[in-house]
Motif scaffolding. Structure first.
Motif, short mmCIF file in Angstrom:
data_model
loop_
_atom_site.label_atom_id
_atom_site.label_comp_id
_atom_site.label_asym_id
_atom_site.label_seq_id
_atom_site.Cartn_x
_atom_site.Cartn_y
_atom_site.Cartn_z
N UNK A 148 0.85 -1.18 0.00
CA UNK A 148 0.00 0.00 0.00
C UNK A 148 0.90 1.24 0.00
N UNK A 149 1.13 1.84 -1.16
CA UNK A 149 2.05 2.97 -1.25
C UNK A 149 1.43 4.31 -0.89
N UNK A 150 0.13 4.34 -0.58
CA UNK A 150 -0.58 5.61 -0.44
C UNK A 150 0.02 6.54 0.60
N UNK A 151 0.58 6.00 1.67
CA UNK A 151 1.13 6.85 2.73
C UNK A 151 2.28 7.70 2.20
N UNK A 152 2.92 7.27 1.13
CA UNK A 152 4.04 8.02 0.56
C UNK A 152 3.60 9.38 0.05
N UNK A 153 2.35 9.46 -0.43
CA UNK A 153 1.85 10.77 -0.87
C UNK A 153 0.76 11.29 0.08
N UNK A 154 0.90 10.90 1.36
CA UNK A 154 0.10 11.50 2.44
C UNK A 154 -1.37 11.11 2.39
N UNK A 155 -1.65 9.89 1.90
CA UNK A 155 -3.02 9.41 1.85
C UNK A 155 -3.08 8.02 2.45
N UNK A 156 -4.15 7.30 2.21
CA UNK A 156 -4.29 5.93 2.70
C UNK A 156 -5.26 5.19 1.78
N UNK A 157 -5.23 3.86 1.76
CA UNK A 157 -6.14 3.10 0.91
C UNK A 157 -7.54 3.09 1.53
#
Length: 274
Positions: A148-157
């Protein structure tokens, strides 16, 4: 992406392929095609029309037509456009379509003895991983990667991952997976209990057919156990939608630096098809 299907009558198995178009992500067009197909499956009580004949679906497999990836997740280019224009309705529409697809699969299309499988033969990131997790059984080839890469751009799945992970792993493990943004091998996912079967590269389709053959004789009991999973650890539409609304709120807070990182991932999604 487009959505293509193939029906194997001998084993009553429906294959749904996440086929490449111009980008390896879930576009609005793909979600519309998937929703229409799966809505018909629900409406027909777990049956499809094949050459004008109503056929039962005992096993429904989600797979990819590519050996490189299962799915690279959400349509990041679409997200960027919506965030830049402040289009809350567009983000909410997209997320709602995703949730409806996940919710229908979680409830095995309201056909009691239908068993769902995900065959992961390559990368399954973000929404692609969420998609895989919505099936009863996950079979992966050993070269597949998950994350889950979303945290890299300050988000979440936000389209099911938080709810789906809690069924298979502890809360601390789930949060570690969501917060680290790392990629994991199929073997690592097997050890955590997030993947059920790992096979050598190129053996995934055979593994699915072996599972179907070995399970067919006890399909009713197996399906009952999976229904019990939903009863013991239910995931409601309200739960999914509540998290999705938070995802929309979070997306609209993204800053330029976050959007630049998303744009880099968009290029990777596009390059994956070359």
């Amino acid at each position: 992406m487009t959505f293509k299907t193939r029906y194997e009558q001998a084993q009553r198995t429906l294959w749904g392929y996440l086929s490449p178009d111009h980008v390896a992500s879930f576009t609005m067009d793909f979600l519309g095609a998937l929703s229409a197909h799966d809505g018909a499956l629900k409406q027909n009580a777990g049956h499809i029309l094949k050459d004008g004949v109503r056929q039962p679906v005992h096993f429904y497999v989600w797979a990819s037509a590519s050996q490189k990836y299962f799915s690279l997740g959400g349509d990041l280019a679409y997200f960027i456009r919506c965030v830049k224009s402040g289009d809350r309705a567009g983000l909410n529409d997209y997320a709602t379509r995703c949730v409806e697809c996940v919710y229908m699969r979680l409830n095995y299309y309201f056909a009691d003895d239908l068993i769902t499988l995900s065959l992961v033969q390559g990368d399954a990131f973000g929404g692609g991983f969420e998609c895989a997790l919505s099936s009863h059984v996950i079979i992966a080839e050993e070269h597949a990667r998950f994350g889950f890469p979303e945290i890299r751009f300050n988000s979440f799945p936000g389209m099911g991952a938080c709810s789906l992970l809690k069924r298979r792993v502890s809360q601390p493990v789930a949060e570690r997976l969501l917060l680290c943004g790392e990629r994991y091998s199929a073997t690592a996912m097997l050890e955590l209990g997030l993947v059920d079967i790992v096979v050598p590269k190129g053996r995934g389709i055979c593994a699915v057919r072996d599972y179907v053959q070995s399970t067919s004789a006890r399909r009713h009991g197996t399906a009952a156990i999976y229904r019990a999973r939903q009863a013991v650890s239910p995931i409601s539409r309200d739960e999914l939608m509540s998290i999705t609304h938070d995802w929309v709120d979070t997306a609209l807070k993204l800053e330029d630096k976050d959007l630049r990182l998303m744009a880099q991932l968009v290029l990777r999604q596009q390059k994956s098809l070359r």
